[in-house]
Design an enzyme around this catalytic site. Structure first.
Site, PDB file in Angstrom:
ATOM      1  N   HIS A 193       0.842  -1.197   0.000  1.00 52.70           N
ATOM      2  CA  HIS A 193       0.000   0.000   0.000  1.00 52.70           C
ATOM      3  C   HIS A 193       0.877   1.247   0.000  1.00 52.70           C
ATOM      4  O   HIS A 193       2.031   1.219   0.438  1.00 52.70           O
ATOM      5  CB  HIS A 193      -0.955   0.018   1.201  1.00 52.70           C
ATOM      6  CG  HIS A 193      -0.303   0.349   2.517  1.00 52.70           C
ATOM      7  ND1 HIS A 193      -0.120   1.639   2.961  1.00 52.70           N
ATOM      8  CD2 HIS A 193       0.205  -0.444   3.499  1.00 52.70           C
ATOM      9  CE1 HIS A 193       0.463   1.630   4.139  1.00 52.70           C
ATOM     10  NE2 HIS A 193       0.671   0.378   4.488  1.00 52.70           N
ATOM     11  N   CYS A 194       0.336   2.343  -0.528  1.00 51.57           N
ATOM     12  CA  CYS A 194       1.007   3.638  -0.469  1.00 51.57           C
ATOM     13  C   CYS A 194       0.164   4.548   0.406  1.00 51.57           C
ATOM     14  O   CYS A 194      -0.533   4.099   1.304  1.00 51.57           O
ATOM     15  CB  CYS A 194       1.229   4.195  -1.868  1.00 51.57           C
ATOM     16  SG  CYS A 194      -0.283   4.477  -2.809  1.00 51.57           S
ATOM     17  N   MET A 195       0.178   5.855   0.156  1.00 57.21           N
ATOM     18  CA  MET A 195      -0.550   6.795   0.997  1.00 57.21           C
ATOM     19  C   MET A 195      -2.052   6.567   0.966  1.00 57.21           C
ATOM     20  O   MET A 195      -2.736   6.700   1.972  1.00 57.21           O
ATOM     21  CB  MET A 195      -0.249   8.220   0.544  1.00 57.21           C
ATOM     22  CG  MET A 195       1.095   8.731   1.000  1.00 57.21           C
ATOM     23  SD  MET A 195       1.157   8.944   2.788  1.00 57.21           S
ATOM     24  CE  MET A 195      -0.100  10.211   3.000  1.00 57.21           C
ATOM     25  N   ARG A 251      -3.647   4.017  -1.528  1.00 55.36           N
ATOM     26  CA  ARG A 251      -4.095   2.896  -2.355  1.00 55.36           C
ATOM     27  C   ARG A 251      -3.608   1.553  -1.831  1.00 55.36           C
ATOM     28  O   ARG A 251      -2.450   1.410  -1.422  1.00 55.36           O
ATOM     29  CB  ARG A 251      -3.590   3.058  -3.796  1.00 55.36           C
ATOM     30  CG  ARG A 251      -3.941   4.392  -4.432  1.00 55.36           C
ATOM     31  CD  ARG A 251      -3.352   4.474  -5.830  1.00 55.36           C
ATOM     32  NE  ARG A 251      -3.536   5.795  -6.419  1.00 55.36           N
ATOM     33  CZ  ARG A 251      -3.164   6.130  -7.649  1.00 55.36           C
ATOM     34  NH1 ARG A 251      -2.581   5.236  -8.425  1.00 55.36           N
ATOM     35  NH2 ARG A 251      -3.354   7.348  -8.102  1.00 55.36           N
TER      36      ARG A 251
END
Length: 499
Positions: free
Chosen positions: A28-30, A32
């Site tokens: 995961h990123c910020m 998504r």
């Protein structure tokens, strides 16, 4: 979101992406949840978009489900646990699922556009940019936390408050940044298939104080010289040296020889070449950014603010993270991020205009109402993929709003009120606590807030008057389940004819 809701969200997502056996990777990123898939055909896109917790989906090198900041960090561990539990259970007959939920023609258009963009986005250069972005995305939470603490520390210092606390805050804010090269090296080796700790070990040479005793190219090296760019290059070199050793070193000697040669060869090249070259490149980036905004601030802001939404649409915006990080290393803040954040303001203004122009389209208005809070905080994907991009024209007018806001902020940079963000990740209203500039906190906040206001206003006006053709208004201003609070639609014959 409570733990039960996090697990419920993960449990709702899992069968719609093909179940545990269809998952090859999870990250995961910020904002998504990024999933690797074995069979893309098993994914039920429209059903996913219909989930209350899902703001949108993005098709890229991984399948990306937009959950929003904070939520994604809580849902991802639950999703990983469910996948592991599902793989541990014996195979069973596939569950009977409800038919996919139809979210409307606009979402179908958005999905088709994303499929086309994915095909165009598969060039080696763009794939390389994404891999570089994957190195820096895991660092963003620490960058944000340290950036906010740095801003708080600066405020206390300026006000002369809590002098005993200021040194402690300075240590918290600066500790991570002083060692960021090590984390970049670790992630680089991991991303490119090497041993992560060896990449970190080679990159650690760059920040070791003892390098000040070493001379390269006739000049004494400085600890930290080359920064994240040098760390990235050093760790990438270490990956190639390690892979060469794995091919040629006998198995009996591998555990001793391979790590030694990897650090020795890569370390020497880093000390007597890469640190100097990366230092020159980093200095050039800082000099160019300063020159660009001081000499052509308004025009530069217009171009940067206007083009950033297409970068977000293509998923390439995170390739700018190394540039932001380099600027933060050099001056304590990145002057580019507040300008790029104006693209989100134009998107918000455009979405509000769509809401006003289509009073009978309850479905689309509902999407806008649910996505606007995230849009104000700088999370633009739900509005891009759920509203403006499928409509076409509103995406262009949103870019116009971003260009106007960028020109506003760039103009003040050109006039001497230079400022930037002490961290990367947030934008929109969430960027206020991270602002730092030469003109003081008051003027800095006023200029950034003014830029947001310009972006909202121009994005709204451009979309309201130029974002729709007469045919679009006729086709879109209806809904089988209209918003009960929406006012009656105007007579088609009375609506203005737009080019």
């Amino acid at each position: 979101m409570s733990p039960d809701k996090n697990r419920a969200t993960a449990a709702a997502i899992l069968p719609l992406v093909g179940g545990p056996d269809n998952i090859t990777s999870i990250a995961h990123c910020m904002t998504r949840l990024r999933i690797g898939l074995r069979d893309r055909g098993l994914v039920q896109d429209e059903a996913l978009r219909a989930l209350p917790a899902v703001m949108g989906v993005v098709e890229d090198d991984t399948y990306q489900i937009v959950l929003g900041p904070g939520a994604v960090a809580r849902v991802t561990p639950e999703f990983e646990a469910l996948v592991e539990e599902g793989r541990a259970q014996p195979a069973a007959a596939p569950p009977v699922t409800a038919p996919p939920v139809t979210a409307g023609e606009l979402q179908a258009r958005g999905a088709a556009l994303k499929e086309a963009q994915k095909a165009r986005n598969a060039s080696p250069f763009k794939l390389l940019l994404r891999r570089v972005a994957n190195i820096f995305v895991p660092l963003i939470p620490a960058l944000i936390g340290c950036g906010v603490i740095a801003g708080l520390n600066g405020m206390l210092t300026n006000l002369g408050l809590l002098p005993g606390v200021v040194p402690a805050l300075a240590a918290m804010a600066s500790g991570f940044m002083s060692l960021i090269a090590v984390f970049v090296g670790y992630n680089t080796a991991k991303e490119f298939g090497g041993t992560a700790i060896l990449g970190g070990a080679v990159a650690a040479i760059i920040v070791f104080p003892g390098v000040a005793k070493i001379t390269a190219f006739g000049l004494e090296l400085r600890p930290g010289q080359g920064g994240v760019l040098g760390a990235l290059a050093a760790a990438l070199l270490a990956v190639y040296v390690e892979k060469w050793c794995r091919r040629w070193v006998p198995d009996a000697l591998d555990v001793l020889v391979t790590p030694t040669l990897t650090i020795l060869v890569s370390g020497l090249v880093t000390l007597f070449g890469l640190m100097f070259l990366a230092g020159q490149a980093s200095a050039a980036i800082g000099t160019f950014a300063t020159w660009l905004l001081s000499h052509g601030g308004a025009f530069a802001g217009l171009v940067l603010g206007g083009l950033f939404l297409p970068l977000v649409m293509l998923g390439l915006h995170q390739a700018l993270i190394p540039l932001h990080t380099t600027l933060i290393e050099q001056s304590g803040h990145t002057v580019l991020l507040p300008i790029l954040a104006m693209a989100g303001a134009g998107q918000v203004g455009a979405a509000i205009a769509v809401y006003c122009r289509l009073p009978r389209n309850g479905s689309l208005r509902g999407t806008i109402k649910s996505a606007l809070p995230a849009g104000f905080l700088g999370v633009g994907e739900p509005l891009i993929y759920g509203v403006s991009l499928p409509l076409g024209r509103p995406f262009v007018t949103a870019c116009v709003g971003g260009a106007a806001g960028g020109a506003f902020v760039g103009l003040f940079n050109q006039l001497g009120a230079s400022f930037g963000s002490t961290a990367i990740g947030p934008s929109g209203w969430a960027l206020f606590p991270l602002l730092d500039g030469t003109a003081g906190m008051g003027p800095t906040i006023a200029i950034y807030g003014g830029g947001l206001a310009v972006g909202y206003l121009v994005g709204f006006v451009a979309t309201y008057f130029f974002g729709f053709t007469q045919q679009m208004l006729t086709d879109l201003n209806t809904d089988p389940d209209p918003d009960p609070a929406a006012p009656p639609a105007p007579e088609p014959s009375k609506a203005p004819v737009l080019a």
